[in-house]
Design a protein around this motif. Structure first.
Motif, PDB file in Angstrom:
ATOM      1  N   SER A 252     -24.175   3.231 -17.904  1.00  0.00           N
ATOM      2  CA  SER A 252     -24.906   3.605 -18.397  1.00  0.00           C
ATOM      3  C   SER A 252     -25.239   4.789 -18.903  1.00  0.00           C
ATOM      4  CB  SER A 252     -26.501   3.619 -17.841  1.00  0.00           C
ATOM      5  OG  SER A 252     -26.479   1.819 -17.700  1.00  0.00           O
ATOM      6  N   ARG A 253     -24.529   5.725 -17.059  1.00  0.00           N
ATOM      7  CA  ARG A 253     -24.286   7.538 -17.675  1.00  0.00           C
ATOM      8  C   ARG A 253     -23.084   7.986 -18.666  1.00  0.00           C
ATOM      9  NH1 ARG A 253     -25.878  11.445 -17.318  1.00  0.00           N
ATOM     10  NH2 ARG A 253     -27.435  11.159 -17.541  1.00  0.00           N
ATOM     11  N   GLY A 254     -22.750   6.854 -19.209  1.00  0.00           N
ATOM     12  CA  GLY A 254     -21.395   7.065 -20.428  1.00  0.00           C
ATOM     13  C   GLY A 254     -20.000   8.063 -19.463  1.00  0.00           C
ATOM     14  N   SER A 255     -19.594   8.263 -20.837  1.00  0.00           N
ATOM     15  CA  SER A 255     -18.245   8.504 -20.430  1.00  0.00           C
ATOM     16  C   SER A 255     -18.280  10.259 -20.074  1.00  0.00           C
ATOM     17  CB  SER A 255     -17.232   8.342 -21.353  1.00  0.00           C
ATOM     18  OG  SER A 255     -17.468   8.292 -22.512  1.00  0.00           O
ATOM     19  N   ILE A 256     -18.939  10.563 -20.565  1.00  0.00           N
ATOM     20  CA  ILE A 256     -18.689  12.086 -20.258  1.00  0.00           C
ATOM     21  C   ILE A 256     -19.698  12.512 -19.959  1.00  0.00           C
ATOM     22  CG2 ILE A 256     -19.046  14.593 -22.433  1.00  0.00           C
ATOM     23  CD1 ILE A 256     -18.095  12.888 -24.191  1.00  0.00           C
ATOM     24  N   ALA A 257     -19.582  13.440 -19.013  1.00  0.00           N
ATOM     25  CA  ALA A 257     -20.441  13.604 -17.345  1.00  0.00           C
ATOM     26  C   ALA A 257     -20.902  15.395 -18.312  1.00  0.00           C
ATOM     27  CB  ALA A 257     -19.542  13.898 -16.569  1.00  0.00           C
ATOM     28  N   TYR A 258     -22.085  16.358 -17.151  1.00  0.00           N
ATOM     29  CA  TYR A 258     -22.488  17.015 -17.550  1.00  0.00           C
ATOM     30  C   TYR A 258     -21.499  18.442 -16.736  1.00  0.00           C
ATOM     31  CZ  TYR A 258     -27.151  14.972 -19.465  1.00  0.00           C
ATOM     32  OH  TYR A 258     -28.077  14.355 -19.211  1.00  0.00           O
ATOM     33  N   LYS A 259     -20.921  18.963 -17.625  1.00  0.00           N
ATOM     34  CA  LYS A 259     -20.547  20.175 -17.369  1.00  0.00           C
ATOM     35  C   LYS A 259     -21.205  21.355 -16.403  1.00  0.00           C
ATOM     36  CE  LYS A 259     -17.365  23.880 -20.005  1.00  0.00           C
ATOM     37  NZ  LYS A 259     -16.362  23.167 -19.240  1.00  0.00           N
ATOM     38  N   SER A 260     -21.871  21.221 -17.106  1.00  0.00           N
ATOM     39  CA  SER A 260     -23.144  22.431 -15.867  1.00  0.00           C
ATOM     40  C   SER A 260     -23.513  21.673 -14.896  1.00  0.00           C
ATOM     41  CB  SER A 260     -24.297  22.907 -17.043  1.00  0.00           C
ATOM     42  OG  SER A 260     -25.025  22.123 -17.559  1.00  0.00           O
ATOM     43  N   GLY A 261     -23.371  20.049 -14.181  1.00  0.00           N
ATOM     44  CA  GLY A 261     -23.545  19.735 -13.793  1.00  0.00           C
ATOM     45  C   GLY A 261     -24.862  18.996 -12.975  1.00  0.00           C
ATOM     46  N   SER A 262     -25.489  18.663 -12.887  1.00  0.00           N
ATOM     47  CA  SER A 262     -27.063  18.535 -12.183  1.00  0.00           C
ATOM     48  C   SER A 262     -27.232  19.389 -10.627  1.00  0.00           C
ATOM     49  CB  SER A 262     -27.483  16.994 -11.705  1.00  0.00           C
ATOM     50  OG  SER A 262     -28.911  17.219 -11.386  1.00  0.00           O
ATOM     51  N   LYS A 263     -29.050  20.211 -11.919  1.00  0.00           N
ATOM     52  CA  LYS A 263     -29.178  21.379 -10.864  1.00  0.00           C
ATOM     53  C   LYS A 263     -30.715  21.177 -10.295  1.00  0.00           C
ATOM     54  CE  LYS A 263     -26.226  24.882 -11.519  1.00  0.00           C
ATOM     55  NZ  LYS A 263     -25.910  24.318 -12.483  1.00  0.00           N
ATOM     56  N   THR A 264     -31.001  19.350 -10.673  1.00  0.00           N
ATOM     57  CA  THR A 264     -32.258  18.805 -10.192  1.00  0.00           C
ATOM     58  C   THR A 264     -32.358  18.839  -8.851  1.00  0.00           C
ATOM     59  OG1 THR A 264     -32.222  17.637 -12.091  1.00  0.00           O
ATOM     60  CG2 THR A 264     -33.635  17.235 -10.845  1.00  0.00           C
ATOM     61  N   LYS A 265     -33.360  18.839  -8.297  1.00  0.00           N
ATOM     62  CA  LYS A 265     -33.065  19.155  -6.215  1.00  0.00           C
ATOM     63  C   LYS A 265     -33.428  17.979  -5.834  1.00  0.00           C
ATOM     64  CE  LYS A 265     -33.969  24.253  -6.011  1.00  0.00           C
ATOM     65  NZ  LYS A 265     -33.849  24.508  -7.198  1.00  0.00           N
ATOM     66  N   THR A 266     -32.414  16.760  -6.014  1.00  0.00           N
ATOM     67  CA  THR A 266     -32.613  15.447  -5.496  1.00  0.00           C
ATOM     68  C   THR A 266     -32.606  15.546  -4.172  1.00  0.00           C
ATOM     69  OG1 THR A 266     -31.027  14.663  -6.582  1.00  0.00           O
ATOM     70  CG2 THR A 266     -33.219  13.672  -7.626  1.00  0.00           C
ATOM     71  N   THR A 267     -33.021  14.616  -2.730  1.00  0.00           N
ATOM     72  CA  THR A 267     -32.412  14.378  -1.852  1.00  0.00           C
ATOM     73  C   THR A 267     -30.630  13.643  -1.239  1.00  0.00           C
ATOM     74  OG1 THR A 267     -32.488  12.368  -1.612  1.00  0.00           O
ATOM     75  CG2 THR A 267     -34.746  13.746  -0.537  1.00  0.00           C
ATOM     76  N   ILE A 268     -29.869  14.469  -0.587  1.00  0.00           N
ATOM     77  CA  ILE A 268     -28.844  14.489  -0.286  1.00  0.00           C
ATOM     78  C   ILE A 268     -28.425  12.812  -0.305  1.00  0.00           C
ATOM     79  CG2 ILE A 268     -26.286  14.101   0.851  1.00  0.00           C
ATOM     80  CD1 ILE A 268     -27.693  17.520   1.834  1.00  0.00           C
ATOM     81  N   SER A 269     -29.591  12.407   0.687  1.00  0.00           N
ATOM     82  CA  SER A 269     -29.683  10.407   0.989  1.00  0.00           C
ATOM     83  C   SER A 269     -29.341  10.045  -0.192  1.00  0.00           C
ATOM     84  CB  SER A 269     -30.578  10.688   1.662  1.00  0.00           C
ATOM     85  OG  SER A 269     -31.041  11.471   2.309  1.00  0.00           O
ATOM     86  N   SER A 270     -30.899  10.673  -0.554  1.00  0.00           N
ATOM     87  CA  SER A 270     -30.353   9.782  -2.538  1.00  0.00           C
ATOM     88  C   SER A 270     -29.298   9.569  -3.501  1.00  0.00           C
ATOM     89  CB  SER A 270     -31.889   9.957  -2.886  1.00  0.00           C
ATOM     90  OG  SER A 270     -31.350  10.652  -4.009  1.00  0.00           O
ATOM     91  N   GLN A 271     -28.860  11.199  -3.500  1.00  0.00           N
ATOM     92  CA  GLN A 271     -27.314  11.082  -4.637  1.00  0.00           C
ATOM     93  C   GLN A 271     -26.248  10.156  -3.952  1.00  0.00           C
ATOM     94  OE1 GLN A 271     -26.465  15.203  -5.305  1.00  0.00           O
ATOM     95  NE2 GLN A 271     -28.441  15.829  -5.449  1.00  0.00           N
ATOM     96  N   TYR A 272     -26.035   9.681  -2.563  1.00  0.00           N
ATOM     97  CA  TYR A 272     -24.862   9.880  -1.964  1.00  0.00           C
ATOM     98  C   TYR A 272     -25.055   7.958  -1.542  1.00  0.00           C
ATOM     99  CZ  TYR A 272     -23.023  13.852  -3.262  1.00  0.00           C
ATOM    100  OH  TYR A 272     -22.358  15.123  -3.408  1.00  0.00           O
TER     101      TYR A 272
END
Lengths: 251, 226
Positions: free
Chosen positions: B89-109
């Protein structure tokens, strides 16, 4: 302010895009982000170059047309504002600003920074109608609604459908958007008539269009310009499970 | 006729969360038994063997074991299905500037910690469950030829520091996984409440620290004692 802009340029949906750098000089700190892009486009037109395409309409933060993924955040570094309400004073002189379109498979790029968000319209359409009484004009207070429920419904209804939730989500999930639209009806007596049907249809359409699954990271809530709460997602899950388990209606 | 037969995104997540909550309860039982590897009481070895014997032979537990394996398999398979869909769903092109949203490390990985815990689980199954089935051998057997898990475990922790370190690292990853998993399960099941959700988050954090720490203390104890 003098700025360097790294902007995603893409001729059309089929073309392979890429970043292009632009210098803009003498930008007012009091201008909005979109006004800054207007300044850039004016200069590009003067040089007979193709201006940067971006979505915008009301420019007062209520229409949901503006988008832009700015320096790693949908709608840029400020909280609870749309890109059109983002001011250049949030940046510093000499900054390099990276501007990208929303990235999600159901939101294909049309040109440059403009993406096709008609997937959201399809989800709304899938929700269907609300039944209403015909005949004479009813009294304004004929239908009783608690203050609590009306506040929650109003908060949910403030979603402008910009798609920042999908853009921010690592799974490109549309759960915050869909849950806000489901909640605003499910909370009110007028919307309760078709609520089981509505939630199942909208979730099915959301899945069909290829949005991701919610993993509760809550990035959507953090980036929502209208501060829509993820409690709406929990409500939608409740409504969905209730409808699946209890309602025998084929949808 | 072309009606889709696949489960909806919400149903998949609900199944995952129910399986996950079941595993969370199981983990507490497992910790309760494991703690008796350490000399908590005079007759801790007897208690451990009694409990391990009960878990190995009791018919109710036998039935629960089927549910437990089912829970693991469902949680893992749906976890992978959901993750692959999400990447797509995220698609093939990633954000060049990454993500600066402050989600928890636990939830990201979650998928990363989940896969690492699964690798540990596979090793753990080979070392203990396969022994029970007779597919893996051990010098520590009783008069009937049944493996003595107390001695197997104590020997592993006392003589194989590499195993102990892997064990400790696995539980640190599990702690991160649980920190997000606990409250996320309730959100998915639709239980969100202004008063109780903060409680759930606190309980989840305490659980994610205390339970892995309880498991980690055991190899640490044997490493220090030897």
């Amino acid at each position: 302010m003098d700025l360097t802009l790294k902007i995603w340029r893409q001729e059309n949906a089929q073309a392979k895009g890429g970043f292009k750098n632009y210098e803009v000089k003498g930008v007012s700190k009091d201008s909005s982000f979109l006004e800054m892009l207007d300044v850039l486009n004016e200069s590009l037109v003067d040089k007979i170059e193709s201006p940067v395409c971006f979505d915008h309409d009301c420019r007062e933060g209520i229409c949901g047309m503006c988008s832009l993924y700015i320096n790693g955040r949908p709608h840029g570094p400020d909280d609870a504002v749309t890109t059109c309400q983002l001011h250049m004073r949030k940046f510093s002189d000499g900054d390099t600003i990276t501007i990208e379109p929303w990235r999600a498979k159901p939101f294909p790029v049309i040109k440059d920074l403009v993406v096709d968000r008609s997937a959201f319209d399809e989800i709304i359409q899938a929700g269907g109608y609300t039944s209403a009484s015909t005949g004479g004009v009813p009294d304004a207070n004929a239908t009783l609604i608690s203050k609590y429920a009306s506040d929650l419904a109003m908060d949910a209804a403030s979603c402008i459908g910009c798609g920042a939730c999908v853009a921010a989500c690592k799974n490109a999930s549309a759960m915050l958007f869909v849950s806000a639209k489901v909640s605003q009806f499910a909370l009110l007596p007028q919307g309760k008539v078709e609520k089981e049907r509505r939630v199942q249809k909208m979730v099915a359409k959301m899945d069909e269009l290829g949005f991701g699954n919610c993993t509760n990271t809550y990035a959507c809530e953090m980036e929502c310009p209208k501060e829509i709460s993820v409690s709406n997602i929990a409500r939608m899950n409740r409504e969905f499970l209730g409808a699946k388990i209890l309602s025998g209606e084929k949808v | 006729m072309s009606k889709q037969r696949t489960l909806s995104s919400i149903t998949k997540k609900v199944i995952m969360s129910l399986a996950g909550l079941f595993l969370i309860i199981f983990l507490l039982v497992h910790l309760g038994i494991n703690l008796f590897l350490m000399p908590l009481t005079e007759n801790h070895q007897e208690i451990f063997e009694l409990l391990a014997g009960f878990m190995a032979t009791n018919p109710v537990i036998k039935v629960m074991e089927v549910f437990l394996f089912g829970g693991f398999i469902i949680h893992i398979i749906y976890g992978l299905i959901v993750q692959f869909q999400n990447w797509s769903s995220r698609g093939s092109i990633a954000y060049k500037s990454g993500s600066k949203t402050k989600t928890t490390i636990s939830s990201q990985y979650m998928i990363h910690t989940g896969v690492l815990v699964f690798l540990f689980l596979a090793m753990h199954m080979y070392q203990f469950y396969f022994m029970k089935l007779g597919l893996n051998t051990t010098p520590f057997v009783d008069a009937h030829g049944h493996p003595e898990f107390y001695n197997v475990a104590v020997d592993l922790f006392s003589t194989q520091p590499v195993y102990s370190v892997i064990y400790i690292i696995a539980f640190i990853f599990l702690g991160f996984h649980l920190n997000h998993a606990f409250q996320s399960a309730f959100q998915t099941l639709g239980w969100e409440h202004p008063k109780y959700t903060p409680c759930i988050k606190t309980v989840g954090l305490i659980y994610a620290i205390v339970v892995p720490l309880g498991f980690i203390i055991i190899p640490l104890y044997f490493m220090i004692m030897h």
